[in-house]
Design an enzyme around this catalytic site. Structure first.
Site, mmCIF file in Angstrom:
data_model
loop_
_atom_site.group_PDB
_atom_site.id
_atom_site.type_symbol
_atom_site.label_atom_id
_atom_site.label_comp_id
_atom_site.label_asym_id
_atom_site.label_seq_id
_atom_site.Cartn_x
_atom_site.Cartn_y
_atom_site.Cartn_z
ATOM 1 C CB CYS A 26 12.422 8.719 9.271
ATOM 2 S SG CYS A 26 13.450 7.484 8.464
ATOM 3 C CE LYS A 77 -1.721 2.864 2.835
ATOM 4 N NZ LYS A 77 -1.785 4.065 1.945
ATOM 5 C CD GLU A 94 9.513 12.421 12.143
ATOM 6 O OE1 GLU A 94 10.456 11.855 11.556
ATOM 7 O OE2 GLU A 94 8.431 11.853 12.397
ATOM 8 C CD GLU A 128 12.993 3.405 9.000
ATOM 9 O OE1 GLU A 128 13.908 4.235 9.024
ATOM 10 O OE2 GLU A 128 12.692 2.763 7.993
#
Length: 301
Positions: free
Chosen positions: A156, A45, A255, A121
C-alpha cells in the site's frame, strides 16, 4: 466540590479485523495484538486469497489456552463474510487494511448498522521525491527501485510515483533502471529471488492492463512491464518503469498494486510538493535531498 469526574478505559467488546492478502500474517498480528491485549474479543477475517496463516494462528491460540470465543478466525469472501461482519449489530469495532474502494464501503456499512467505530488503512500512490542536491544518488536510485519492486509492488505504501528534479533526470533515471535489474522475478523458494509471483491471474491482468494504459496515454515504457516465466504457469511480471508521465495519467493517479513505476519531472520544490499532493491518496511519501542545519549537512530519505 461535591462532583466527581472519572475517565474509565474499558474494552470496546467485539472487534472484527479484516486483513489483506499481501502481508497476511503481519497485518493480522498488527490488529490482534492491541485488540486482545486491551481485553477485547476478535473475529479475524483473512483474505480468501491468503487464509492459511490466520487458520494456523487460530490453532496456536487454542494450543496456548486462549478461552473459546476470544479469538475467532472466519475465512470467506469480502462481499459475503466481510459484509456480514461490517453490518452486524454485535460487532463494536471494525478494523481494516485494504483498498480505498472497500474502505469507503465499510464506512457505509458501519453507518447502516450500529455506527460502529471504524479504523481504516486504505490505498496509496506514494511519491518519492529526489532533488538535485541529494548527496547520494546511487542510494536514492536503489531505494527507488526497492520501493516499487519489493513484494512485487503489492504494497500500500509502494513508492509508485518517482518525482525527479529535471536537471538530474538524464543522469538519475539510468541509475534506477540499473538498480531495478537486481529485482528479477523468480520462484519464491529460490534464495536468489527478490520478486515473486503476483497473487493471482486477476492481479496479473490488472497490472498488464495498466502497462497498456500507460502506453496508450503517451508515457514511455523504459524497461520491464512484460509477463515472464509464462512456461511455469506462474503469474510473473517484470518490474516496469514509465518515463514522460503526467500526473494526470491513470498510471500516476490510480493504485496499481503491482511493480509499475511512474517517473515525473519537476523544476522547483514548490512544484514537487504540488505534484505530490495532487492525489486522491495520502498514505506515505519520501524524499532525498540535502538540508543544511547550522554547519552540518543532513541527508534525508
Amino acid at each position: 466540590h461535591d462532583q466527581l469526574g472519572l475517565v474509565t478505559r474499558e474494552p470496546i467488546g467485539v472487534v472484527a479485523a479484516i486483513v489483506p492478502w499481501n502481508f497476511p500474517l503481519m497485518m493480522a498480528c498488527w490488529k490482534l495484538g492491541p485488540a486482545l491485549a486491551t481485553g477485547n474479543s476478535v473475529i479475524l477475517k483473512p483474505s480468501e486469497k491468503s487464509p492459511l496463516t490466520a487458520i494456523r494462528i487460530a490453532q496456536l491460540a487454542v494450543d496456548a489456552g486462549i478461552p473459546a470465543g476470544v479469538l475467532n478466525v472466519l475465512p470467506g469472501y469480502g462481499h459475503t463474510v466481510g459484509k456480514a461482519l461490517a453490518l452486524h449489530m454485535d460487532v463494536d469495532t471494525l478494523v481494516f487494511t485494504g483498498s480505498t474502494r472497500i474502505a469507503k464501503q465499510l464506512m457505509v456499512y458501519a453507518g447502516e448498522s450500529n455506527m460502529k467505530r471504524v479504523w481504516l488503512e486504505a490505498g496509496g500512490k506514494s511519491p518519492n521525491i529526489v532533488f538535485a542536491d541529494a548527496p547520494d544518488l546511487q542510494a536514492a536510485a536503489e531505494a527507488a527501485a526497492s520501493a516499487i519492486a519489493f513484494n512485487q509492488g503489492e504494497v500500500c505504501i509502494a513508492g509508485s510515483r518517482l518525482l525527479v528534479e529535471r536537471s538530474i533526470k538524464a543522469r538519475f533515471l539510468p541509475m534506477v533502471v540499473e538498480a531495478l535489474k537486481a529485482w528479477k522475478p523468480g520462484h519464491a523458494l529460490d534464495p536468489e529471488t527478490r520478486v515473486g509471483a503476483l497473487v493471482d491471474g486477476t492481479q496479473l491482468d490488472t497490472v498488464l492492463g495498466y502497462v497498456d494504459a500507460g502506453k496508450a496515454e503517451g508515457a514511455t515504457l523504459v524497461t520491464g512491464g512484460r509477463r515472464v516465466l509464462e512456461e511455469t504457469c506462474g503469474v510473473y511480471v517484470e518490474p516496469a518503469i514509465f518515463d514522460g508521465v503526467s500526473n494526470a495519467m491513470r498510471i500516476a493517479r490510480e493504485e496499481i498494486f503491482g511493480p509499475v513505476l511512474s517517473v515525473i519531472t519537476f523544476d522547483t520544490a514548490e512544484e514537487a510538493i504540488a505534484i505530490a499532493n495532487d492525489s486522491p491518496f495520502g498514505l506515505a511519501a519520501a524524499r532525498s535531498e540535502e538540508r543544511r542545519v547550522g554547519k552540518e549537512c543532513r541527508s534525508r530519505w
